[in-house]
Design an enzyme around this catalytic site. Sequence first.
Site, PDB file in Angstrom:
ATOM      1  N   THR A 169       6.643 -10.270   6.970  1.00 42.07           N
ATOM      2  CA  THR A 169       6.483 -11.027   5.114  1.00 42.07           C
ATOM      3  C   THR A 169       5.690 -10.044   3.980  1.00 42.07           C
ATOM      4  OG1 THR A 169       3.811 -11.946   5.737  1.00 42.07           O
ATOM      5  CG2 THR A 169       5.980 -12.836   6.660  1.00 42.07           C
ATOM      6  N   ASP A 170       6.414 -10.574   3.352  1.00 44.11           N
ATOM      7  CA  ASP A 170       4.966 -10.137   1.842  1.00 44.11           C
ATOM      8  C   ASP A 170       3.036 -10.538   2.722  1.00 44.11           C
ATOM      9  OD1 ASP A 170       4.011  -8.652   0.289  1.00 44.11           O
ATOM     10  OD2 ASP A 170       5.533  -8.780  -1.233  1.00 44.11           O
ATOM     11  N   TYR A 171       2.939 -10.166   1.923  1.00 41.81           N
ATOM     12  CA  TYR A 171       1.095 -10.318   2.407  1.00 41.81           C
ATOM     13  C   TYR A 171       0.807 -12.417   2.013  1.00 41.81           C
ATOM     14  CZ  TYR A 171      -3.908  -9.682   1.303  1.00 41.81           C
ATOM     15  OH  TYR A 171      -4.890  -9.321   1.223  1.00 41.81           O
TER      16      TYR A 171
END
Length: 734
Positions: free
Chosen positions: A276-278
Amino acid sequence: MLSNRNTRPFGVSPERYQALCQQVDTLLAQMTLEEKIGQMNQVAGSRDTTGAPANTEIEADVRTGRVGSVFNAFGVEFTRELQRQAVEHSRLGIPLLFGYDIIHGFRTIFPIPLAQAASWHMEGIERAARIMAVEGAASGVHWTFAPMVDVARDPRWGRVMEGAGEDTHLTSLIARAQVRGIQGSDPGATDTLAACVKHYAAYGAVEAGREYNTVDMSEWRLRSIYLPPFLAALSEGCASVMTAFNTLNALPATCHPLLLDQILRREWCFEGMVVTDYTAIMELEQHGVAADASEASRRAVNASVDMDMQSGYFIDTLKALVQSGQVEEARIDEAVRRILWLKAALGLFEDPYRYADEAREAQCLLTLEHRRAAREQAAESMVLLKNDGHVLPLGDHHRKIALIGPLGNTPRLIGSWHGNGDHDDTVTLREGLANRLGEDAVILYAEGASNQIGENDTSGIEEALELVRQADAVVLALGEDEADADEAASRADTGLPGAQLELARRVLAEAGDTPVATVLFNGRPLTLTELDDLAPAIVEAWWPGTEAGNAVADVLFGDVNPSGKLPMSFPVNAGQIPIYYNAFNTGRPKGVDPKYASQYLDIPNAPLYPFGFGLSYTTFEYGELETACSEIGLDDTLEVRLALTNTGDVEGTEVVQLYLQDVHASVVRPLRELKDFQRLRLSPGECREVVFHVTPEMRRFLNAELERVQEPGLFRVKIGSCSESGEEIEFRVV
């Protein structure tokens, strides 16, 4: 639909893939459920002033097997110590995977990706990616979160600086070049990194250009425009995929079954890892599709997410979800298998410290060779937008230069997402001019005005004008601050910030016959209509990187003939946004009826500077297009020829661009689409035959049933120097 390809990580053979899987399965069989979930957890690392790990909580989690990857982790001393905690103190000794955002350079910073795209030079882009991988790997990094391949047609979005612009074909070619450069030919080599293509998917289409905003589009547009660059990267062997922050058609990308399960896994058969992104899993709650951490984790992991970046939700919830039957342990095994496979492919099980070599770190960063490469790419990324009266190039007789503007003497020219780059290493424009002109030249400098948004102080203009009166040439250095084209840096007004336009007005009026060259440093297409009316010469330098000042001086004084071409359209007015060259004609195109047409009442439809546009210090003449026939079969390739002649006095590079239009089809087709280009360097007077081949693959498209087809009918080919120029011919496919 987009066809299946070999999308195994690193493009490994089935035999190699299976051999690594067997190694991984042996380890997987020894792991507890908690240890498996730990591999799916990625956390941020930090260091103290000595370079040692500062967050002891992470070290404790590493020792207990609760961490599989650490991001923002670099530096041999730092990564070696964290790796030692994992290998020597956890039960199974599974090594950590260290990730870092190396986007356009690690220590030697190259031009921002949008600028690199303006070079249209795949070999140069691949070389830049190769160097950033060499430097990153020498500093203990295993994995970079690049390339960013979001097609973007809205310059209000700050992250346009991180991608390749508005065109699917150009972005796809650049995605391949970047993956090749990052990963090299051997994932087991210690000078390569694992790549991570992002942001999957359609992040570049956020509404109103506002960061993290909603995306809503047809599946036809998604598959036709926004997905091909991802498939291109994966087909080149990209090791991993990062999910996007945005929703797509009312579902967040991080739990999107169509994107992650159907397309990525089933259609494209991608066998690598998805991260995932942050905190994107945490944000499922804010999106409103998850009531709590448990539901957010369940939706993400069941949609095929393998690793959670930073939210900690997998660690907190997955064990209970498996025990309650909401997530199958087989799904956990699948995710962990992909993560361990990547570690095995990188050789970390054989030698966990193979990337932690102090001697290599000391030798590989910011070398003269790397700086030369950065300088070359910066110069060839610059776009000459205007050169009325042949103001440029400046000559050696210009010995007293008035350098005016907020970006004339600042090192903030490397752009956002600059890795471990240091502004202290950056060559300012003032330094670059001094290096070029020598000690006996005089460079007078005044900031004149700020480039900060909301600061409209004009009190420094008079000082600048006094210097203009003394000079025999003026360089206006204008643009954006690095922080203003970045993640979370959307701008509604895409003009020059602060009082820069007023500064330009006054300087250009005062200069009279003194030549004035305007240099723009920015991370997005700017709205430059008034500046274009006033300024005789404009160079789009973007944010050029570590060698910024030297590269700009190379172009201003003609040591390098500019050859860049715009990868994004520059609007006349922000009201045109989103603006892009390959639009539909509409049922009432402009020019058919004076009133009832698809047009504005107050501005033109066309951009100020179109996609593919860029001038040179020489001139090129395009000959007539020639083909052997005007009718071909569905399986045939049409050969198109023309003569290109350098009709000027200096050597130059031209990017010859081929655009195709499918005139009549079962679905509406764009007015033109870039299908091929050639980058050619010609001496003065040299004439070269240019040959293009219009293949069946170029003529295929997605029909209404989302099938990739080619249909018989009338086509138009246009070849020229940009999307709005060139001669056109027709041919028919029967």
